[in-house]
Every structure is written in structure tokens, then in C-alpha cells.
Design a protein around this motif. Structure first.
Motif, PDB file in Angstrom:
ATOM      1  N   UNK A 106       0.826  -1.219   0.000  1.00 10.58           N
ATOM      2  CA  UNK A 106       0.000   0.000   0.000  1.00 10.58           C
ATOM      3  C   UNK A 106       0.858   1.266   0.000  1.00 10.58           C
ATOM      4  N   UNK A 107       1.361   1.653   1.166  1.00  7.77           N
ATOM      5  CA  UNK A 107       2.154   2.878   1.290  1.00  7.77           C
ATOM      6  C   UNK A 107       3.410   2.597   2.096  1.00  7.77           C
ATOM      7  N   UNK A 108       4.499   3.258   1.722  1.00  8.42           N
ATOM      8  CA  UNK A 108       5.746   3.048   2.447  1.00  8.42           C
ATOM      9  C   UNK A 108       6.619   4.286   2.380  1.00  8.42           C
ATOM     10  N   UNK A 109       7.429   4.454   3.416  1.00  6.92           N
ATOM     11  CA  UNK A 109       8.428   5.519   3.470  1.00  6.92           C
ATOM     12  C   UNK A 109       9.781   4.872   3.236  1.00  6.92           C
ATOM     13  N   UNK A 110      10.525   5.370   2.241  1.00  7.63           N
ATOM     14  CA  UNK A 110      11.775   4.739   1.818  1.00  7.63           C
ATOM     15  C   UNK A 110      12.920   5.733   1.921  1.00  7.63           C
ATOM     16  N   UNK A 111      14.043   5.289   2.464  1.00  2.53           N
ATOM     17  CA  UNK A 111      15.235   6.123   2.600  1.00  2.53           C
ATOM     18  C   UNK A 111      16.355   5.515   1.764  1.00  2.53           C
ATOM     19  N   UNK A 112      16.948   6.313   0.880  1.00  2.00           N
ATOM     20  CA  UNK A 112      18.011   5.819   0.000  1.00  2.00           C
ATOM     21  C   UNK A 112      19.276   6.633   0.223  1.00  2.00           C
ATOM     22  N   UNK A 113      20.404   5.939   0.233  1.00  2.00           N
ATOM     23  CA  UNK A 113      21.702   6.570   0.444  1.00  2.00           C
ATOM     24  C   UNK A 113      22.606   6.322  -0.756  1.00  2.00           C
ATOM     25  N   UNK A 114      23.552   7.207  -1.039  1.00  2.00           N
ATOM     26  CA  UNK A 114      24.457   7.002  -2.179  1.00  2.00           C
ATOM     27  C   UNK A 114      25.275   5.724  -2.097  1.00  2.00           C
ATOM     28  N   UNK A 115      25.448   5.166  -0.905  1.00  2.00           N
ATOM     29  CA  UNK A 115      26.336   4.019  -0.750  1.00  2.00           C
ATOM     30  C   UNK A 115      25.674   2.679  -1.021  1.00  2.00           C
ATOM     31  N   UNK A 116      24.345   2.642  -1.029  1.00  2.00           N
ATOM     32  CA  UNK A 116      23.663   1.357  -1.160  1.00  2.00           C
ATOM     33  C   UNK A 116      22.890   1.295  -2.474  1.00  2.00           C
ATOM     34  N   UNK A 117      23.318   0.430  -3.411  1.00  2.00           N
ATOM     35  CA  UNK A 117      22.602   0.294  -4.680  1.00  2.00           C
ATOM     36  C   UNK A 117      21.282  -0.441  -4.494  1.00  2.00           C
ATOM     37  N   UNK A 118      20.326  -0.130  -5.345  1.00  2.00           N
ATOM     38  CA  UNK A 118      19.034  -0.804  -5.266  1.00  2.00           C
ATOM     39  C   UNK A 118      18.325  -0.725  -6.608  1.00  2.00           C
ATOM     40  N   UNK A 119      17.299  -1.526  -6.737  1.00  2.00           N
ATOM     41  CA  UNK A 119      16.476  -1.556  -7.942  1.00  2.00           C
ATOM     42  C   UNK A 119      15.031  -1.337  -7.510  1.00  2.00           C
ATOM     43  N   UNK A 120      14.277  -0.580  -8.305  1.00  5.74           N
ATOM     44  CA  UNK A 120      12.907  -0.214  -7.941  1.00  5.74           C
ATOM     45  C   UNK A 120      11.956  -0.667  -9.038  1.00  5.74           C
ATOM     46  N   UNK A 121      10.967  -1.503  -8.683  1.00  2.74           N
ATOM     47  CA  UNK A 121      10.074  -2.072  -9.694  1.00  2.74           C
ATOM     48  C   UNK A 121       8.613  -1.864  -9.279  1.00  2.74           C
ATOM     49  N   UNK A 122       7.889  -0.947  -9.930  1.00  2.00           N
ATOM     50  CA  UNK A 122       6.450  -0.800  -9.641  1.00  2.00           C
ATOM     51  C   UNK A 122       5.698  -2.064 -10.025  1.00  2.00           C
TER      52      UNK A 122
END
Length: 301
Positions: A76-92
Motif C-alpha cells: 500500500x504505502x511506504x516511506x523509503x530512505x536511499x543513500x548514495x552508498x547502497x545500490x538498489x532496484x525499484x520495480x512498480x
């Protein structure tokens, strides 16, 4: 794995680069997810890369966040924190996406301006779960903070960036208060995920197509750093998943490429060794002989 700069972020979103970016002040901006997607005119999927900026995102809609050792599903809903040091992938996971997000550089939030060291904050430490499911009430409270940001960005208040920093800090504390109880946990096999991402990073370095090209990742620690996990953990996972050590897998792939270059190019032994990460030709020759029982010259003959 490339590092996405602020300029590349705007270019990817088909948005003009603001004139508020400077090395001294840093950069901050806030966005409406629906408006960005309307401009973007394509899926919001982001590749597995690092970003040269921090990002705080309130996402409304079904999504999946993929990290090196975890995959987190958001219903449903989420709060996400991203930092330059941690790679990630985002898929709707569906087309109904809404919410707000802000991006800011380290220069914008230096300790001299905020009294905080971002890397020391629990919310930005590697190994944690920077995705927090929120209730409808919490979602509305977070949206209120983002609305303040949007309003302040268009104001002429002389100290507006100080106020915007306070709003960022408010979001950080909001997330850290959520952290002990509502962090989402991995829904997929973490070991398999780490193994597949390691292989992906390894294969991205090949083929070597020019004598000016050189491997960027040579050691197990290089790969562990890119995946934001400890090198011992990476080695343990790969041993469990493949039966081979990290060093063995890297060496095997380098040897495979060395054989191709020796047989299919006219490059010198020194040039091939340099491209594969060996500064001295003797080091390359010793490595190749250890892997194949032949010298590079004998293999090429």
C-alpha cells in the motif's frame, strides 16, 4: 555498476536541470510522483545502481524494492530512505503510483549546517531495512511534511533552505521512530539474490573491447563494497550457492576472458594483462600459469 549523478537523474526523467546545484550549497528538490511519471512517460522502474544523492520517498502503490541481500514488497504505502552508498532496484507492481519524494546531496546536509552526520544515522546505515510500511494516518502526516517542502520551494523566504533542512530532519526522525517495529522483512531468498547480483556485476565487466578498457572490480572486497555487504558474508553466500569461493569465481572469469583475448586479438601480453587488472606483466603471467598450467605465450602459440 554506474553511479547516477544529479544531472543524470534529471536527464532520465526528461526534466530540465535546475540552476540551484552548487558544490558549496549542494542541491535539494522535491517532487510529486504522479507529475514525474506524467513527464517521464514510461515505467518508473530503476536499474540496480547507486545514486550520487540521498532520497526520501513516500510511495503510494504496489512496488518492489530490490537490494543486494533482500527484496521488499510494498502493498500500500511506504516511506523509503536511499543513500548514495547502497545500490538498489525499484520495480512498480502496478500503474497506480502516487506520493512524493525529495532528493538532496551530502553538501546540502553537511554537519556544519545540520549538526548531523548522515552516515552515522541508523536510517542510512547499510544492512538495515530502509523501507517502512505506513498506516493511512502516518501516510497523511508524512504527506503534510512534503506539502510544506513544496510550498517552501516556491517561496522567497531568505532562510528557506534552512527550513527545508529541518523538514528533511523531520522525515528522518519519523522514519527512525518507525524502524524498530514496522521494518519490512525480506520475502525472497537472500542468498540467491546476493549470488545473482554478484554474477551480474562480474559479467558487466566483460567483454574487454579496447586496450584502454580496464576491469574496475578485481577483488572480493571490490564486489562486496558495491553490493554494500561484508566481504565475509559475500564469500559465505557464494560458497553455499555455488560451492566456490568469491576469489575462485572472479579468477575463473578473468581467465576465460584472458583466453579469448590471447586467441582472438593481436594485443601484447602486457596490454591484455593491464586490461584484466594486472599492472605488471609478470603478475599476469604468474596468474595465468596458475590457472591453466601454461604461460600466456604458450597458450597463444
Amino acid at each position: 555498476m554506474k553511479i547516477i549523478s544529479v544531472a543524470e537523474f534529471y536527464e532520465d526523467k526528461n526534466m530540465p536541470l535546475p540552476d540551484t546545484i552548487s558544490r558549496e550549497i549542494g542541491h535539494f528538490n522535491v517532487f510529486d510522483v504522479a507529475e514525474v511519471l506524467a513527464i517521464h512517460k514510461r515505467t518508473a522502474t530503476m536499474p540496480y545502481n547507486r545514486r550520487a544523492f540521498y532520497k526520501i520517498n513516500l510511495i503510494i502503490g504496489r512496488n518492489r524494492a530490490e537490494y543486494a541481500d533482500k527484496v521488499i514488497d510494498i502493498e500500500k504505502s511506504a516511506l523509503i530512505f536511499s543513500t548514495p552508498k547502497i545500490p538498489y532496484n525499484w520495480i512498480p507492481q502496478d500503474s497506480a503510483q502516487a506520493g512524493n519524494f525529495c532528493i538532496f546531496t551530502e553538501e546540502f546536509m553537511t554537519p556544519s549546517k545540520t549538526g548531523l552526520i548522515l552516515e552515522d544515522l541508523p536510517i542510512f546505515k547499510s544492512g538495515g531495512y530502509p523501507v517502512f510500511e505506513v498506516t493511512a494516518e502516518e501516510k497523511d502526516e508524512i504527506l503534510t511534511i512534503f506539502k510544506k517542502m513544496i510550498k517552501e520551494m516556491s517561496s522567497n523566504y531568505a532562510y528557506k533552505y534552512d527550513l527545508l533542512r529541518n523538514y528533511i530532519i523531520e522525515l528522518i526522525h519519523y522514519g527512525q521512530k518507525l524502524q524498530p517495529t514496522t521494518a519490512l522483512y525480506p520475502t525472497h531468498n537472500a542468498g540467491s539474490r546476493v549470488s545473482s547480483l554478484f554474477v551480474e556485476l562480474l559479467e558487466r565487466q566483460f567483454p574487454i573491447e579496447s586496450t584502454r578498457q580496464q576491469l574496475q572490480l578485481r577483488t572480493p572486497k571490490d564486489y562486496a563494497d558495491r553490493l554494500a555487504i561484508h566481504v565475509n558474508h559475500l564469500n559465505k553466500v557464494l560458497k553455499e550457492q555455488t560451492g566456490r569461493t568469491t576469489t575462485d569465481l572472479i579468477s575463473s572469469r578473468i581467465t576465460q576472458e584472458a583466453k579469448i583475448l590471447l586467441r582472438q586479438t593481436s594485443w601484447t601480453i602486457s596490454e591484455i594483462g593491464y586490461c584484466l587488472g594486472f599492472e605488471e606483466v609478470a603478475h599476469f603471467s604468474n596468474f595465468f600459469r596458475k590457472q591453466t598450467s601454461l604461460s600466456p605465450i604458450a597458450f597463444r602459440a
